[in-house]
Design a protein around this motif. Structure first.
Motif, PDB file in Angstrom:
ATOM      1  N   ARG A 152      33.667 -76.913  72.895  1.00 37.54           N
ATOM      2  CA  ARG A 152      35.093 -76.601  72.915  1.00 37.54           C
ATOM      3  C   ARG A 152      35.758 -77.156  74.171  1.00 37.54           C
ATOM      4  O   ARG A 152      35.175 -77.142  75.257  1.00 37.54           O
ATOM      5  N   LEU A 153      36.964 -77.638  73.991  1.00 27.43           N
ATOM      6  CA  LEU A 153      37.740 -78.166  75.111  1.00 27.43           C
ATOM      7  C   LEU A 153      38.430 -77.016  75.851  1.00 27.43           C
ATOM      8  O   LEU A 153      38.969 -76.093  75.227  1.00 27.43           O
ATOM      9  N   ARG A 154      38.376 -77.063  77.164  1.00 26.91           N
ATOM     10  CA  ARG A 154      39.092 -76.088  77.985  1.00 26.91           C
ATOM     11  C   ARG A 154      39.941 -76.830  79.013  1.00 26.91           C
ATOM     12  O   ARG A 154      39.409 -77.520  79.892  1.00 26.91           O
ATOM     13  N   ILE A 155      41.250 -76.732  78.886  1.00 26.52           N
ATOM     14  CA  ILE A 155      42.174 -77.355  79.834  1.00 26.52           C
ATOM     15  C   ILE A 155      42.486 -76.339  80.927  1.00 26.52           C
ATOM     16  O   ILE A 155      42.916 -75.219  80.631  1.00 26.52           O
ATOM     17  N   VAL A 156      42.247 -76.703  82.168  1.00 27.95           N
ATOM     18  CA  VAL A 156      42.520 -75.790  83.280  1.00 27.95           C
ATOM     19  C   VAL A 156      43.526 -76.430  84.232  1.00 27.95           C
ATOM     20  O   VAL A 156      43.489 -77.634  84.489  1.00 27.95           O
ATOM     21  N   GLU A 157      44.437 -75.629  84.727  1.00 27.46           N
ATOM     22  CA  GLU A 157      45.442 -76.109  85.676  1.00 27.46           C
ATOM     23  C   GLU A 157      44.802 -76.304  87.050  1.00 27.46           C
ATOM     24  O   GLU A 157      43.994 -75.498  87.498  1.00 27.46           O
ATOM     25  N   ASP A 158      45.168 -77.382  87.719  1.00 33.18           N
ATOM     26  CA  ASP A 158      44.642 -77.660  89.057  1.00 33.18           C
ATOM     27  C   ASP A 158      45.736 -78.335  89.877  1.00 33.18           C
ATOM     28  O   ASP A 158      46.788 -78.718  89.345  1.00 33.18           O
ATOM     29  N   VAL A 159      45.455 -78.500  91.168  1.00 30.53           N
ATOM     30  CA  VAL A 159      46.419 -79.166  92.042  1.00 30.53           C
ATOM     31  C   VAL A 159      46.588 -80.625  91.621  1.00 30.53           C
ATOM     32  O   VAL A 159      47.686 -81.191  91.660  1.00 30.53           O
ATOM     33  N   GLU A 160      45.484 -81.238  91.211  1.00 28.44           N
ATOM     34  CA  GLU A 160      45.519 -82.617  90.744  1.00 28.44           C
ATOM     35  C   GLU A 160      44.542 -82.778  89.586  1.00 28.44           C
ATOM     36  O   GLU A 160      43.636 -81.965  89.402  1.00 28.44           O
ATOM     37  N   SER A 161      44.729 -83.835  88.814  1.00 28.87           N
ATOM     38  CA  SER A 161      43.822 -84.101  87.708  1.00 28.87           C
ATOM     39  C   SER A 161      42.468 -84.547  88.251  1.00 28.87           C
ATOM     40  O   SER A 161      42.397 -85.329  89.201  1.00 28.87           O
ATOM     41  N   LYS A 162      41.394 -84.045  87.633  1.00 30.85           N
ATOM     42  CA  LYS A 162      40.041 -84.351  88.090  1.00 30.85           C
ATOM     43  C   LYS A 162      39.179 -84.761  86.904  1.00 30.85           C
ATOM     44  O   LYS A 162      39.553 -84.540  85.743  1.00 30.85           O
ATOM     45  N   PRO A 163      37.997 -85.353  87.160  1.00 33.77           N
ATOM     46  CA  PRO A 163      37.102 -85.753  86.064  1.00 33.77           C
ATOM     47  C   PRO A 163      36.683 -84.563  85.211  1.00 33.77           C
ATOM     48  O   PRO A 163      36.514 -83.449  85.707  1.00 33.77           O
ATOM     49  N   ALA A 164      36.505 -84.807  83.925  1.00 35.21           N
ATOM     50  CA  ALA A 164      36.030 -83.768  83.012  1.00 35.21           C
ATOM     51  C   ALA A 164      34.565 -83.469  83.305  1.00 35.21           C
ATOM     52  O   ALA A 164      33.838 -84.297  83.862  1.00 35.21           O
ATOM     53  N   LYS A 165      34.111 -82.285  82.907  1.00 35.71           N
ATOM     54  CA  LYS A 165      32.710 -81.904  83.099  1.00 35.71           C
ATOM     55  C   LYS A 165      32.286 -80.930  82.012  1.00 35.71           C
ATOM     56  O   LYS A 165      33.109 -80.189  81.461  1.00 35.71           O
ATOM     57  N   LEU A 166      31.001 -80.951  81.685  1.00 36.98           N
ATOM     58  CA  LEU A 166      30.459 -80.031  80.701  1.00 36.98           C
ATOM     59  C   LEU A 166      29.946 -78.808  81.444  1.00 36.98           C
ATOM     60  O   LEU A 166      29.087 -78.926  82.323  1.00 36.98           O
TER      61      LEU A 166
ATOM     62  N   ARG B  92      28.731 -74.778  80.792  1.00 35.22           N
ATOM     63  CA  ARG B  92      28.418 -73.625  79.934  1.00 35.22           C
ATOM     64  C   ARG B  92      28.908 -73.810  78.505  1.00 35.22           C
ATOM     65  O   ARG B  92      29.460 -72.896  77.879  1.00 35.22           O
ATOM     66  N   GLY B  93      28.699 -74.997  77.989  1.00 35.38           N
ATOM     67  CA  GLY B  93      29.077 -75.287  76.611  1.00 35.38           C
ATOM     68  C   GLY B  93      30.521 -75.685  76.395  1.00 35.38           C
ATOM     69  O   GLY B  93      30.921 -75.996  75.272  1.00 35.38           O
ATOM     70  N   TRP B  94      31.308 -75.688  77.462  1.00 37.39           N
ATOM     71  CA  TRP B  94      32.718 -76.087  77.383  1.00 37.39           C
ATOM     72  C   TRP B  94      32.909 -77.465  78.020  1.00 37.39           C
ATOM     73  O   TRP B  94      32.287 -77.783  79.021  1.00 37.39           O
ATOM     74  N   LEU B  95      33.775 -78.259  77.412  1.00 39.38           N
ATOM     75  CA  LEU B  95      34.194 -79.514  78.029  1.00 39.38           C
ATOM     76  C   LEU B  95      35.454 -79.192  78.826  1.00 39.38           C
ATOM     77  O   LEU B  95      36.539 -79.014  78.262  1.00 39.38           O
ATOM     78  N   VAL B  96      35.291 -79.079  80.132  1.00 37.46           N
ATOM     79  CA  VAL B  96      36.368 -78.626  81.005  1.00 37.46           C
ATOM     80  C   VAL B  96      37.127 -79.817  81.586  1.00 37.46           C
ATOM     81  O   VAL B  96      36.524 -80.736  82.159  1.00 37.46           O
ATOM     82  N   VAL B  97      38.451 -79.799  81.434  1.00 41.49           N
ATOM     83  CA  VAL B  97      39.300 -80.873  81.951  1.00 41.49           C
ATOM     84  C   VAL B  97      40.342 -80.277  82.898  1.00 41.49           C
ATOM     85  O   VAL B  97      41.303 -79.641  82.451  1.00 41.49           O
ATOM     86  N   PRO B  98      40.171 -80.469  84.222  1.00 40.61           N
ATOM     87  CA  PRO B  98      41.190 -80.016  85.171  1.00 40.61           C
ATOM     88  C   PRO B  98      42.369 -81.002  85.162  1.00 40.61           C
ATOM     89  O   PRO B  98      42.184 -82.210  85.326  1.00 40.61           O
ATOM     90  N   VAL B  99      43.563 -80.495  84.925  1.00 46.13           N
ATOM     91  CA  VAL B  99      44.734 -81.365  84.866  1.00 46.13           C
ATOM     92  C   VAL B  99      45.787 -80.854  85.843  1.00 46.13           C
ATOM     93  O   VAL B  99      45.957 -79.647  86.017  1.00 46.13           O
ATOM     94  N   ALA B 100      46.477 -81.785  86.483  1.00 46.94           N
ATOM     95  CA  ALA B 100      47.496 -81.419  87.470  1.00 46.94           C
ATOM     96  C   ALA B 100      48.593 -80.576  86.821  1.00 46.94           C
ATOM     97  O   ALA B 100      49.173 -80.952  85.800  1.00 46.94           O
ATOM     98  N   GLY B 101      48.870 -79.434  87.434  1.00 46.09           N
ATOM     99  CA  GLY B 101      49.886 -78.537  86.890  1.00 46.09           C
ATOM    100  C   GLY B 101      51.274 -79.159  86.852  1.00 46.09           C
ATOM    101  O   GLY B 101      52.123 -78.735  86.050  1.00 46.09           O
ATOM    102  N   ALA B 102      51.501 -80.147  87.697  1.00 46.18           N
ATOM    103  CA  ALA B 102      52.825 -80.780  87.745  1.00 46.18           C
ATOM    104  C   ALA B 102      53.087 -81.701  86.553  1.00 46.18           C
ATOM    105  O   ALA B 102      54.235 -82.075  86.298  1.00 46.18           O
TER     106      ALA B 102
END
Length: 249
Positions: free
Chosen positions: A97-111, A113-123
């Motif tokens: 499952r994809l999980r989009i998380v807010e961050d200060v800046e966009s960062k590389p995706a990572k797997l 605990r079974g989630w594909l986590v994508v940190p994306v810049a909140g701006a």
């Protein structure tokens, strides 16, 4: 009779007119025939091969070409991705499952605990946000594919007794892999979404092309010796393949 110029030609096979594109390369030693979803029939050939000879080759392979054209026409269109949390993305046959998380800046995706986590810049918002998410996901797939495919290619090359010039991962839709005359393998990153047994089929297929550049009897015999159940894997990939090609909506 055929109608042709330097880049295209047309031959009649029974009731079917086969219109094909010609792509030439000074590095190419043999004539290759492919049927692609977007380009149709494509013939790759050395520069010096006459179009009349290419016409004969197309006629000789007419039954196979017509069958492939029918298969391409029946393929499902590329599926679409919404790029929202909770959406499913496959990796080596398992869905995450994809999980989009807010961050200060966009960062590389990572797997994680079974989630594909994508940190994306909140701006970021709108199209820019979606582009950042899609880029992170594709870069994650390319990185995983580069790592896995290099390792699998090395293993199958050792089993086949061949030396490789290297492994490259590309963003393409028409082919899962290719091998040039120098032994350099190129793979479509999308194949890494498939189960490992199907990844191995694609890799072994291209490794055998180091020895046999066309799809003649010698090629299939060598692949069968290396992978006795290759036909089953090939059929599985033909069924699963269209679902591995997705586009962001």
């Amino acid at each position: 009779m055929s109608e042709h110029d330097n880049s295209r030609s047309r031959v009649q096979f029974g009731r079917t007119t086969i219109d094909y594109a010609i792509e030439r390369s000074p590095k190419r030693r043999t004539v290759g025939v492919a049927v692609e979803a977007t380009k149709g029939v494509v013939i790759t050939a050395p520069r010096g091969v006459a179009v009349e000879r290419l016409d004969r080759i197309v006629k000789d392979k007419g039954a196979w070409i017509v069958n492939q054209l029918r298969r391409v026409a029946e393929l499902e269109p590329a599926c679409t991705k919404e790029l929202v949390s909770g959406e499913s993305f496959a990796y080596l046959g398992r869905n995450h499952r994809l999980r989009i998380v807010e961050d200060v800046e966009s960062k590389p995706a990572k797997l994680e605990r079974g989630w594909l986590v994508v940190p994306v810049a909140g701006a970021l918002a709108g199209a820019e946000r979606r582009e950042a998410i899609e880029l992170a996901i594709r870069e994650w797939y390319v990185a995983r594919a580069s790592e896995r495919l290099d390792a699998r290619a090395g293993q199958w090359a050792r089993l086949a007794g061949v030396d490789l010039a290297g492994v490259r991962v590309r963003d393409q839709q028409e082919r899962w892999g290719s091998c040039d005359s120098g032994g350099l393998l190129r793979f479509n990153w999308r194949i890494i979404q498939a189960p490992l047994r199907l990844v191995d089929y694609v890799v072994a297929h291209e490794v055998v092309h180091v020895l046999h550049h066309d799809h003649g009897r010698a090629f299939w015999a060598r692949l069968a010796a290396l992978m006795p159940d290759y036909e089953r894997r090939k059929d599985e990939l033909r069924t699963l393949g269209p679902r591995l090609v997705w586009v962001a909506r």
